[in-house]
Design a protein around this motif. Structure first.
Motif, PDB file in Angstrom:
ATOM      1  N   LYS A  37       0.837  -1.194   0.000  1.00 32.27           N
ATOM      2  CA  LYS A  37       0.000   0.000   0.000  1.00 32.27           C
ATOM      3  C   LYS A  37       0.875   1.249   0.000  1.00 32.27           C
ATOM      4  O   LYS A  37       1.930   1.269   0.580  1.00 32.27           O
TER       5      LYS A  37
ATOM      6  N   MET B 101      -9.021  -8.885  -0.780  1.00 31.89           N
ATOM      7  CA  MET B 101      -8.059  -8.755   0.323  1.00 31.89           C
ATOM      8  C   MET B 101      -6.640  -9.088  -0.142  1.00 31.89           C
ATOM      9  O   MET B 101      -5.677  -8.429   0.242  1.00 31.89           O
TER      10      MET B 101
ATOM     11  N   ASP C 180      -4.290  -6.451  -1.524  1.00 33.93           N
ATOM     12  CA  ASP C 180      -3.712  -5.474  -0.597  1.00 33.93           C
ATOM     13  C   ASP C 180      -3.789  -4.058  -1.193  1.00 33.93           C
ATOM     14  O   ASP C 180      -2.809  -3.303  -1.200  1.00 33.93           O
TER      15      ASP C 180
ATOM     16  N   ASP D 183      -5.045  -0.084  -2.011  1.00 37.05           N
ATOM     17  CA  ASP D 183      -5.221   1.141  -1.225  1.00 37.05           C
ATOM     18  C   ASP D 183      -6.688   1.369  -0.875  1.00 37.05           C
ATOM     19  O   ASP D 183      -7.002   1.938   0.164  1.00 37.05           O
TER      20      ASP D 183
ATOM     21  N   VAL E 241     -12.130  -7.347   8.078  1.00 35.64           N
ATOM     22  CA  VAL E 241     -11.310  -6.544   7.151  1.00 35.64           C
ATOM     23  C   VAL E 241     -11.224  -5.106   7.670  1.00 35.64           C
ATOM     24  O   VAL E 241     -10.159  -4.490   7.686  1.00 35.64           O
TER      25      VAL E 241
ATOM     26  N   LYS F 192      -8.718  -4.009  10.350  1.00 39.82           N
ATOM     27  CA  LYS F 192      -7.315  -3.797   9.960  1.00 39.82           C
ATOM     28  C   LYS F 192      -7.077  -2.367   9.486  1.00 39.82           C
ATOM     29  O   LYS F 192      -6.014  -2.050   8.965  1.00 39.82           O
TER      30      LYS F 192
ATOM     31  N   GLN G  49      -8.377  -1.047   6.921  1.00 38.60           N
ATOM     32  CA  GLN G  49      -8.385  -1.028   5.457  1.00 38.60           C
ATOM     33  C   GLN G  49      -9.308   0.113   5.005  1.00 38.60           C
ATOM     34  O   GLN G  49     -10.411   0.266   5.536  1.00 38.60           O
TER      35      GLN G  49
END
Length: 248
Positions: A2, A159, A162, A164, A190, A193, A195
């Protein structure tokens, strides 16, 4: 890997024939922020998500993800590919390859988009299948999986990239009620994390739990936005109030 520090969408417009589906859409998403979009059917929510990685090509506007900025009207094929490398997409209807196993559905983009070796891609896919509770289904084809399991493979595929920004287009709307919970649980994991997520959903309780911010769209425009509690309990615009009266 990312590399964002936030996302901004400025002046996005999209028409289909004579109908303008997105009207000058502008908003920002902070890194790690979870933004949920709600609104009536046919109001442009899914088109907005699809326009962000050019599954539907917007006519004008600017999309910036970290240091990558793409002007819709000038976007080259290379620009679009670069944008797609920064995003991952979870579709309403799963969009799995019917002729590939659960593992192969996850490795496909890792090999073709990310350029991973087959061994590394398989290792990554197996770790993701374990995380999504599907380790024993690695060699199963989509037809042998329940709707909930297929959507968990779809989320696992997103997922694994990975990205952005993860885009979720009504991820539970095609599911039988019995499978909705397992998919929402995986999305919660998810989200934990941090994200960065942009989610179109009609699951209001889930939106309240997961979102840092909720955007209400109607007629191709952003009508209002705010923290979940403020927007759901004290909406300011009459259109938001009318919509929430119908769905809550």
């Amino acid at each position: 890997m990312k590399h964002t520090s936030g996302i901004s969408i400025a002046g996005l417009n999209k028409t289909f024939g004579a109908a303008q589906v997105l009207k000058d859409i502008s908003f920002e998403i902070a890194e790690g922020e979870r933004v949920v979009i709600i609104g009536p059917s046919g109001t442009g929510k899914s088109t907005l998500l699809r326009s962000l990685n050019f599954l539907d090509r917007p006519e004008s506007g600017r999309i910036r993800i970290g240091d990558l900025a793409v002007e819709a009207d000038k976007a080259s094929r290379a620009d679009i590919l670069a944008l797609r490398r920064r995003t991952s997409f979870v579709f309403q209807n799963y969009a799995l390859f019917a002729n590939k196993t659960a593992r192969e559905n996850i490795t496909e983009a890792l090999i073709t988009v990310k350029g991973m070796s087959k061994t590394d891609a398989n290792n990554r896919a197996d770790a993701i299948l374990l995380e999504t509770g599907l380790a024993e289904k690695a060699d199963a084809f989509p037809a042998a999986l329940s709707g909930g399991q297929q959507q968990r493979v779809g989320i696992g595929r997103a997922m694994a990239l990975d990205a952005d920004l993860m885009l979720f287009d009504e991820p539970t709307s095609a599911l039988d009620p019995e499978w909705v919970g397992e998919v929402l649980d995986l999305m919660r994991r998810v989200a934990e994390k941090r994200q960065t997520m942009l989610i179109v959903t009609h699951e209001m309780q889930f939106a309240r739990e997961i979102a840092d911010r909720i955007i209400f769209m109607d007629g191709g425009k952003i009508i209002e936005q705010g923290p979940p509690r403020a927007l759901l309990e004290d909406p300011q615009d009459p259109r938001t109030k009318a919509f929430l009266r119908r769905v809550v």
